[in-house]
Design a protein around this motif. Sequence first.
Motif, mmCIF file in Angstrom:
data_model
loop_
_atom_site.group_PDB
_atom_site.id
_atom_site.type_symbol
_atom_site.label_atom_id
_atom_site.label_comp_id
_atom_site.label_asym_id
_atom_site.label_seq_id
_atom_site.Cartn_x
_atom_site.Cartn_y
_atom_site.Cartn_z
ATOM 1 N N ARG A 138 0.854 -1.198 0.000
ATOM 2 C CA ARG A 138 0.000 0.000 0.000
ATOM 3 C C ARG A 138 0.882 1.237 0.000
ATOM 4 N N ALA A 139 0.612 2.111 -0.937
ATOM 5 C CA ALA A 139 1.264 3.416 -0.985
ATOM 6 C C ALA A 139 0.261 4.473 -0.556
ATOM 7 N N GLU A 140 0.740 5.447 0.212
ATOM 8 C CA GLU A 140 -0.144 6.476 0.765
ATOM 9 C C GLU A 140 0.475 7.849 0.579
ATOM 10 N N ALA A 141 -0.408 8.838 0.531
ATOM 11 C CA ALA A 141 -0.001 10.248 0.491
ATOM 12 C C ALA A 141 -1.073 11.055 1.193
ATOM 13 N N ARG A 142 -0.667 12.172 1.759
ATOM 14 C CA ARG A 142 -1.615 13.050 2.462
ATOM 15 C C ARG A 142 -1.416 14.466 1.948
ATOM 16 N N LEU A 143 -2.538 15.103 1.580
ATOM 17 C CA LEU A 143 -2.513 16.467 1.043
ATOM 18 C C LEU A 143 -3.358 17.379 1.907
ATOM 19 N N PRO A 151 4.103 10.655 -1.430
ATOM 20 C CA PRO A 151 3.779 9.244 -1.712
ATOM 21 C C PRO A 151 4.904 8.331 -1.243
ATOM 22 N N ALA A 152 4.512 7.309 -0.477
ATOM 23 C CA ALA A 152 5.494 6.362 0.052
ATOM 24 C C ALA A 152 4.791 5.056 0.370
ATOM 25 N N LEU A 153 5.574 3.964 0.347
ATOM 26 C CA LEU A 153 5.053 2.646 0.694
ATOM 27 C C LEU A 153 5.054 2.461 2.205
ATOM 28 N N ARG A 154 4.114 1.672 2.679
ATOM 29 C CA ARG A 154 4.153 1.279 4.082
ATOM 30 C C ARG A 154 5.366 0.385 4.331
ATOM 31 N N ILE A 166 -4.794 9.689 0.328
ATOM 32 C CA ILE A 166 -4.841 8.947 -0.936
ATOM 33 C C ILE A 166 -4.061 7.648 -0.734
ATOM 34 N N SER A 167 -4.648 6.530 -1.133
ATOM 35 C CA SER A 167 -3.966 5.242 -0.996
ATOM 36 C C SER A 167 -4.302 4.352 -2.178
ATOM 37 N N PHE A 168 -3.398 3.403 -2.433
ATOM 38 C CA PHE A 168 -3.564 2.461 -3.531
ATOM 39 C C PHE A 168 -2.860 1.166 -3.156
ATOM 40 N N ASN A 169 -3.523 0.035 -3.406
ATOM 41 C CA ASN A 169 -2.987 -1.284 -3.084
ATOM 42 C C ASN A 169 -2.676 -2.056 -4.362
ATOM 43 N N HIS A 170 -1.496 -2.720 -4.363
ATOM 44 C CA HIS A 170 -1.126 -3.556 -5.506
ATOM 45 C C HIS A 170 0.030 -4.450 -5.085
ATOM 46 N N TRP A 171 0.189 -5.551 -5.800
ATOM 47 C CA TRP A 171 1.262 -6.476 -5.443
ATOM 48 C C TRP A 171 2.622 -6.033 -5.956
ATOM 49 N N ASP A 172 2.658 -5.039 -6.858
ATOM 50 C CA ASP A 172 3.916 -4.489 -7.361
ATOM 51 C C ASP A 172 4.236 -3.221 -6.570
ATOM 52 N N PRO A 173 5.266 -3.225 -5.713
ATOM 53 C CA PRO A 173 5.511 -2.043 -4.867
ATOM 54 C C PRO A 173 5.872 -0.796 -5.673
ATOM 55 N N GLY A 174 6.686 -0.956 -6.718
ATOM 56 C CA GLY A 174 7.042 0.216 -7.524
ATOM 57 C C GLY A 174 5.840 0.827 -8.214
ATOM 58 N N LEU A 175 5.008 -0.027 -8.763
ATOM 59 C CA LEU A 175 3.803 0.470 -9.421
ATOM 60 C C LEU A 175 2.863 1.126 -8.423
ATOM 61 N N THR A 176 2.766 0.567 -7.226
ATOM 62 C CA THR A 176 1.881 1.124 -6.205
ATOM 63 C C THR A 176 2.262 2.562 -5.881
ATOM 64 N N ARG A 177 3.542 2.786 -5.639
ATOM 65 C CA ARG A 177 3.979 4.151 -5.330
ATOM 66 C C ARG A 177 3.822 5.071 -6.538
#
Length: 671
Positions: free
Chosen positions: A53-58, A474-477, A222-233
Amino acid sequence: MSGAAGGSVERGGSFVGSWLGLVRRRWRVGLLVFVLVAGGAAAVTLLSRPIYRAEARLRLGEPPPMGGVSPATGGLFALMRMGGDPFANDLELMSSRSVAEAVVLDAALAVQVDAPRGWHRDSLLSSLSATRETGRARFDVEWLADGRVRVRRTAPTDSLVGDVAPGDTLSFGGMSVAFRPWREGMPRRVRIRTLPFGEAVRRTRGKVAIARARREANVVDISFNHWDPGLTRAVVAAVVDRFVELRLAVHRRESGETVDSLRRVALSTERELAEAEEALEALQRRARLIAPDVQGEAFIERYSEVAAELEVTRVERAGIAELLENVATARDPMQAWAGLAAFPRFLENPTVGELLGRLAALQTQRADLAWRRAAESRALAVLDEQIESIDASLRALAEAYASALERAERELSARIAEMDAELLGMPRELIELARRQRQIRILSEILVLTEQRLRQEELRQALTFSNVQVIDPPALRYRPVWPRPKLGLAIAVLLGCAFAALGMVIGERADRGLRSARQVRDATGVPVVAVALAGPGGLTFAAEEALAVLAAARAAAGGSVTALTLAAADEAELAMEAARALSAALAAEEAARRGAELGAPPVRTAPVMDRFSGAVAAVAEGAPVMLVVRHGRTTRDAATRAAALLREAGGALAGAVMVCPRARDVGEVWS
């Protein structure tokens, strides 16, 4: 109170007992279901790909002021929030299709790389981009022994795309790919799948999570989940960048449109103001209205003066006319002309005074000469001529003055008429003047406000900036959000227990076999009077069980019985085995009593009562009929059908005998 409490305890105990009995009967089914469900859930948890999961806060600042003529919006429109909630508008902008399409293009989300666990897009490809022309297709990629990469299309048609050297860009299927060189441990084959652009956009909009951090804070997560960490971020970073870009473009477009509209309004207002000023000037020239209040006071004063002068002229003219009439009829001219002294004009005129003085003197002289001389006297004649000359002069003066007064009266009357006409038209002109002045004032205010707003918009357009602050980039957990082994295993156990209980209940509901005395009574209407055990050597009846069968038969016959019939619902052999076992048990009991007769009747069997003929055969001897059922195998429907057929044949069941395959089943019969 104690009775109610006792009833609750009994119901609770009955519920727990029923569940314990269900577990005893169906534990195998429950264990099988538990193992399958819990094992499957645990396998899915432990073997599934890690989800990152990659997250960002605005923080979204206050938007620029809304466009319009007024520099500040307030009142009822501000209360009603005609422009909507600014933060809600930004959230809708962030989740818009435009942002999603830009994110899909930036991160090439229409392309999916299927590789073994641990290998992701950035470890296999050095570059990847996609256009809007992607379709639903599948490609197989193979790293050859010579170092080149071969791409083959496998769906929807099978065709060779081509070979390419690592690092070179190959365009196919609406995408451009550059592969990395093969290295130790890297898979030789991977699969690339593409989706239609619209489908990728729809999926992306559903996967990108956008939520307000707190109700009172203008902060969005803002968050997004995916099995590819690079793509997630990359997806979260693209969402942030594209949202900021779109928001800035929207604000600039709104500001530019506002500036253009304000310029058009300002030019139009300026033209209308110039036309209104020209019309006001023409009206003032025509109506000679500069300062209506001052001019009105002066006009009223002039009107009063002219009206007073007209009245004075009319009075003097009437007096002169009356004087002339008196002079014409008067015998003494001096007495007639003495009235001239009442007119200020004649009184102020020295000539008139001198003439009146001479006339008076001549009249005195004539009076003195008249009593001394004759009427034909030359002196009297001279005096008369002089008196007549003065009288003619005074008459000429009076008539000339009367003519002047008449002319003055006509002029003053005409002037009064003109002033009356001007006075009648004055309200209409004053109203028109006020209307034009009001129009000029309104246009002037609109022009001033428009120019102020135009300067504000031009300044904002020149200094436009994005008031979006990135609080958390934007950063990964620090670890994948799934799988979570402890939680996954706990959920697997819970699911296994739940489905095991459900499987046992379903198995119990689906099992139509008779297992308890209560079920036999519900199906046949008679109780279970005895239980027989089926062992390796055949069926056996305990002595007390055999005596219970005999007692039930006698009770049904109302005394002694000469025979006893055993009939099965669905197994002919079961009735025969039960008859042999019962006869043996009764004989053994008689032997144990050392010749004391029990009065045990002979036990015979009847055909299976699965049809009406079997029931008729069972009641043919008129002996009591006992129904023999096997624990867990004889169904409720078969027992109910046998009892109904026996009743239709004119008989009735005296009881039921249940055959249990195991000794532990006896407890279930009486539970």
